[in-house]
Design a protein around this motif. Structure first.
Motif, PDB file in Angstrom:
ATOM      1  N   ALA A 165       0.840  -1.202   0.000  1.00  0.00           N
ATOM      2  CA  ALA A 165       0.000   0.000   0.000  1.00  0.00           C
ATOM      3  C   ALA A 165       0.876   1.253   0.000  1.00  0.00           C
ATOM      4  CB  ALA A 165      -0.928  -0.003   1.209  1.00  0.00           C
ATOM      5  N   GLN A 166       1.945   1.220   0.757  1.00  0.00           N
ATOM      6  CA  GLN A 166       2.866   2.356   0.817  1.00  0.00           C
ATOM      7  C   GLN A 166       3.518   2.572  -0.552  1.00  0.00           C
ATOM      8  OE1 GLN A 166       5.938   1.774   3.775  1.00  0.00           O
ATOM      9  NE2 GLN A 166       5.726   3.869   4.503  1.00  0.00           N
ATOM     10  N   GLU A 167       3.920   1.479  -1.192  1.00  0.00           N
ATOM     11  CA  GLU A 167       4.529   1.566  -2.524  1.00  0.00           C
ATOM     12  C   GLU A 167       3.525   2.106  -3.539  1.00  0.00           C
ATOM     13  OE1 GLU A 167       7.344   1.246  -5.609  1.00  0.00           O
ATOM     14  OE2 GLU A 167       7.490   1.458  -3.446  1.00  0.00           O
ATOM     15  N   ALA A 168       2.284   1.649  -3.450  1.00  0.00           N
ATOM     16  CA  ALA A 168       1.244   2.143  -4.354  1.00  0.00           C
ATOM     17  C   ALA A 168       1.018   3.643  -4.142  1.00  0.00           C
ATOM     18  CB  ALA A 168      -0.051   1.363  -4.146  1.00  0.00           C
ATOM     19  N   ALA A 169       1.019   4.058  -2.889  1.00  0.00           N
ATOM     20  CA  ALA A 169       0.845   5.485  -2.582  1.00  0.00           C
ATOM     21  C   ALA A 169       2.024   6.295  -3.124  1.00  0.00           C
ATOM     22  CB  ALA A 169       0.708   5.691  -1.076  1.00  0.00           C
ATOM     23  N   GLU A 190       1.842   9.174  -6.005  1.00  0.00           N
ATOM     24  CA  GLU A 190       2.392  10.518  -5.791  1.00  0.00           C
ATOM     25  C   GLU A 190       3.357  10.880  -6.922  1.00  0.00           C
ATOM     26  OE1 GLU A 190       2.611  14.163  -4.107  1.00  0.00           O
ATOM     27  OE2 GLU A 190       1.261  12.548  -3.547  1.00  0.00           O
ATOM     28  N   GLU A 191       4.183   9.921  -7.336  1.00  0.00           N
ATOM     29  CA  GLU A 191       5.103  10.162  -8.453  1.00  0.00           C
ATOM     30  C   GLU A 191       4.333  10.461  -9.728  1.00  0.00           C
ATOM     31  OE1 GLU A 191       7.919   7.033  -9.166  1.00  0.00           O
ATOM     32  OE2 GLU A 191       8.863   7.254  -7.204  1.00  0.00           O
ATOM     33  N   GLU A 192       3.272   9.677  -9.975  1.00  0.00           N
ATOM     34  CA  GLU A 192       2.459   9.897 -11.171  1.00  0.00           C
ATOM     35  C   GLU A 192       1.774  11.266 -11.129  1.00  0.00           C
ATOM     36  OE1 GLU A 192      -0.148   6.544 -11.525  1.00  0.00           O
ATOM     37  OE2 GLU A 192       1.487   5.179 -12.036  1.00  0.00           O
ATOM     38  N   LYS A 193       1.351  11.648  -9.935  1.00  0.00           N
ATOM     39  CA  LYS A 193       0.714  12.961  -9.778  1.00  0.00           C
ATOM     40  C   LYS A 193       1.721  14.072 -10.095  1.00  0.00           C
ATOM     41  CE  LYS A 193      -1.655  15.669  -6.217  1.00  0.00           C
ATOM     42  NZ  LYS A 193      -2.033  15.721  -4.807  1.00  0.00           N
ATOM     43  N   LYS A 194       2.946  13.920  -9.593  1.00  0.00           N
ATOM     44  CA  LYS A 194       3.980  14.924  -9.871  1.00  0.00           C
ATOM     45  C   LYS A 194       4.306  14.958 -11.358  1.00  0.00           C
ATOM     46  CE  LYS A 194       6.295  14.805  -5.371  1.00  0.00           C
ATOM     47  NZ  LYS A 194       7.509  14.434  -4.640  1.00  0.00           N
ATOM     48  N   LEU A 195       4.411  13.787 -11.971  1.00  0.00           N
ATOM     49  CA  LEU A 195       4.709  13.714 -13.398  1.00  0.00           C
ATOM     50  C   LEU A 195       3.587  14.362 -14.204  1.00  0.00           C
ATOM     51  CD1 LEU A 195       6.531  12.765 -15.680  1.00  0.00           C
ATOM     52  CD2 LEU A 195       5.383  10.553 -15.591  1.00  0.00           C
ATOM     53  N   ALA A 196       2.352  14.082 -13.825  1.00  0.00           N
ATOM     54  CA  ALA A 196       1.212  14.689 -14.521  1.00  0.00           C
ATOM     55  C   ALA A 196       1.256  16.211 -14.400  1.00  0.00           C
ATOM     56  CB  ALA A 196      -0.099  14.137 -13.969  1.00  0.00           C
ATOM     57  N   ALA A 197       1.627  16.702 -13.225  1.00  0.00           N
ATOM     58  CA  ALA A 197       1.725  18.150 -13.026  1.00  0.00           C
ATOM     59  C   ALA A 197       2.841  18.733 -13.896  1.00  0.00           C
ATOM     60  CB  ALA A 197       1.976  18.471 -11.547  1.00  0.00           C
ATOM     61  N   GLN A 198       3.967  18.012 -13.987  1.00  0.00           N
ATOM     62  CA  GLN A 198       5.068  18.477 -14.832  1.00  0.00           C
ATOM     63  C   GLN A 198       4.649  18.498 -16.296  1.00  0.00           C
ATOM     64  OE1 GLN A 198       8.204  15.730 -13.879  1.00  0.00           O
ATOM     65  NE2 GLN A 198       8.919  16.894 -12.114  1.00  0.00           N
ATOM     66  N   LEU A 199       3.960  17.443 -16.733  1.00  0.00           N
ATOM     67  CA  LEU A 199       3.503  17.385 -18.120  1.00  0.00           C
ATOM     68  C   LEU A 199       2.506  18.498 -18.414  1.00  0.00           C
ATOM     69  CD1 LEU A 199       3.124  13.529 -18.623  1.00  0.00           C
ATOM     70  CD2 LEU A 199       4.920  15.008 -19.526  1.00  0.00           C
ATOM     71  N   ASP A 200       1.643  18.772 -17.456  1.00  0.00           N
ATOM     72  CA  ASP A 200       0.662  19.845 -17.614  1.00  0.00           C
ATOM     73  C   ASP A 200       1.376  21.188 -17.742  1.00  0.00           C
ATOM     74  OD1 ASP A 200      -2.094  20.824 -17.641  1.00  0.00           O
ATOM     75  OD2 ASP A 200      -1.614  21.683 -15.673  1.00  0.00           O
ATOM     76  N   GLU A 201       2.395  21.392 -16.909  1.00  0.00           N
ATOM     77  CA  GLU A 201       3.161  22.637 -16.956  1.00  0.00           C
ATOM     78  C   GLU A 201       3.895  22.757 -18.298  1.00  0.00           C
ATOM     79  OE1 GLU A 201       4.293  26.289 -15.941  1.00  0.00           O
ATOM     80  OE2 GLU A 201       2.901  25.059 -14.794  1.00  0.00           O
TER      81      GLU A 201
END
Length: 110
Positions: A37-41, A45-56
């Motif tokens: 569960a910790q690894e999935a979280a 979080e990494e995917e969320k950061k990557l998505a934010a970078q791609l959006d930027e």
């Protein structure tokens, strides 16, 4: 009485010892589940950061494209101005040549 107590204690101990491997396995499974569960979280979080970078990056690319389009429009406008100026100069030069030709003809007649 004492023997009875000892027998109950021994029975209880045997029962606990029999349950111990199951309890250990359950605790280990719980630890594995928690780690998963910790690894999935962490991955989320990494995917969320990557998505934010791609959006930027997409926003920057759109802004750059808009700036390039504005520059292109300005260049096209300037090109039209220069073409009009060149045509006006060419027309003025043609008129001067025509005038010179007429003056030369007039002088030739006199």
């Amino acid at each position: 009485n004492s023997d009875s107590f000892k027998a109950e204690a021994a029975s209880a101990r045997a029962s606990l010892e029999a349950e111990l491997p199951k309890l250990i396995e359950a605790a280990q499974q719980e630890a594995r589940d928690a780690a998963a569960a910790q690894e999935a979280a962490r991955k989320a979080e990494e995917e969320k950061k990557l998505a934010a970078q791609l959006d930027e990056q997409a926003k920057r690319a759109a802004a750059e494209a808009s700036a390039v389009e504005a520059l292109q429009r300005a260049n096209e406008s300037r090109l039209l101005e220069l073409q009009a100026e060149l045509e006006a100069r060419q027309e003025e030069e043609r008129r001067k040549q025509e005038q010179s030709k007429k003056e030369a003809e007039a002088q030739g007649l006199l």
